[in-house]
Design a protein around this motif. Structure first.
Motif, mmCIF file in Angstrom:
data_model
loop_
_atom_site.group_PDB
_atom_site.id
_atom_site.type_symbol
_atom_site.label_atom_id
_atom_site.label_comp_id
_atom_site.label_asym_id
_atom_site.label_seq_id
_atom_site.Cartn_x
_atom_site.Cartn_y
_atom_site.Cartn_z
ATOM 1 N N LEU A 57 0.730 -0.795 -0.302
ATOM 2 C CA LEU A 57 0.279 0.244 -0.062
ATOM 3 C C LEU A 57 0.668 1.492 -0.226
ATOM 4 C CD1 LEU A 57 -3.165 -1.113 2.430
ATOM 5 C CD2 LEU A 57 -3.023 -0.079 -0.048
ATOM 6 N N TRP A 61 1.038 4.424 -2.926
ATOM 7 C CA TRP A 61 0.237 4.905 -2.389
ATOM 8 C C TRP A 61 0.488 5.736 -2.114
ATOM 9 C CZ3 TRP A 61 -4.843 4.956 -4.961
ATOM 10 C CH2 TRP A 61 -5.211 3.235 -5.435
ATOM 11 N N TYR A 64 -2.196 6.626 1.752
ATOM 12 C CA TYR A 64 -3.611 6.081 1.474
ATOM 13 C C TYR A 64 -3.360 5.841 3.459
ATOM 14 C CZ TYR A 64 -6.117 1.545 0.767
ATOM 15 O OH TYR A 64 -6.813 0.681 0.692
ATOM 16 N N TYR A 84 -12.088 5.077 2.525
ATOM 17 C CA TYR A 84 -10.881 4.908 2.087
ATOM 18 C C TYR A 84 -10.467 6.385 1.548
ATOM 19 C CZ TYR A 84 -9.726 0.619 3.270
ATOM 20 O OH TYR A 84 -9.062 -0.497 4.125
ATOM 21 N N SER A 85 -9.259 6.571 1.095
ATOM 22 C CA SER A 85 -9.010 7.879 0.075
ATOM 23 C C SER A 85 -7.308 7.504 -0.034
ATOM 24 C CB SER A 85 -8.933 9.023 0.694
ATOM 25 O OG SER A 85 -8.609 9.401 2.323
ATOM 26 N N GLY A 86 -6.775 8.169 -1.219
ATOM 27 C CA GLY A 86 -5.303 8.323 -1.225
ATOM 28 C C GLY A 86 -5.485 8.014 -2.855
ATOM 29 N N ASN A 88 -3.359 7.406 -5.827
ATOM 30 C CA ASN A 88 -2.550 6.020 -6.956
ATOM 31 C C ASN A 88 -0.797 6.821 -7.271
ATOM 32 O OD1 ASN A 88 -1.779 4.537 -9.259
ATOM 33 N ND2 ASN A 88 -2.218 3.184 -7.608
ATOM 34 N N SER A 94 -7.007 10.375 -7.570
ATOM 35 C CA SER A 94 -7.134 10.554 -6.199
ATOM 36 C C SER A 94 -8.741 9.588 -6.343
ATOM 37 C CB SER A 94 -7.440 11.516 -5.619
ATOM 38 O OG SER A 94 -8.488 11.803 -6.266
ATOM 39 N N VAL A 122 -11.402 2.068 -6.133
ATOM 40 C CA VAL A 122 -9.782 1.897 -5.722
ATOM 41 C C VAL A 122 -8.862 1.386 -7.345
ATOM 42 C CG1 VAL A 122 -8.123 0.733 -4.820
ATOM 43 C CG2 VAL A 122 -9.964 1.481 -3.770
#
Length: 127
Positions: A57, A61, A64, A84-86, A88, A94, A122
């Motif tokens: 992860l 990310w 993340y 969840y957020s992040g 790539n 995002s 995702v």
């Protein structure tokens, strides 16, 4: 500590603190299941395998994270749910995705974890 206090300690604080708390409170044979369809799906056994997942992860990310909205406690089971957020690292896209984590405890140790997530969001951020 109560099971809820233990679980909260794995979500709160600096990354290093969360990982140390997770290591401290995971059963040595914990079963950690990432949702089918999630890019990192599968079942991981033990802390060392779980750490490998977190390294993936971190490699894929930026920022993340999960923003936990609340916890639902039912005996030795606790559900944490939120978003969840992040971003790539390869695509710079995002995402935000709803998620729930189901934890089971025995003798103040986490013996299992199961993830439920909107994996499509995702995956879209990775393409």
């Amino acid at each position: 500590m109560t099971n809820l206090e233990i679980l909260k300690s794995t979500y709160e604080g600096a990354v290093e603190e969360k990982v140390l708390n997770l290591q401290k409170h995971l059963d040595k044979n914990v079963t950690w299941k990432e949702a089918e369809g999630f890019p990192y799906s599968g079942t991981y056994i033990g802390f060392d395998e779980v750490v490998k997942l977190f390294i993936h992860l971190g490699n894929d990310w930026i920022d993340y994270k999960i923003d936990v909205e609340d916890f639902v406690v039912d005996g030795d089971k606790i559900v944490a749910y939120g978003t969840y957020s992040g971003i790539n690292k390869k695509t710079n896209k995002s995402f935000e995705a709803r998620v729930a984590h189901l934890f089971k405890f025995k003798n103040a140790k986490i013996i299992s974890y199961e993830q439920f997530v909107d994996s499509q969001k995702v995956i879209q951020a990775m393409q």
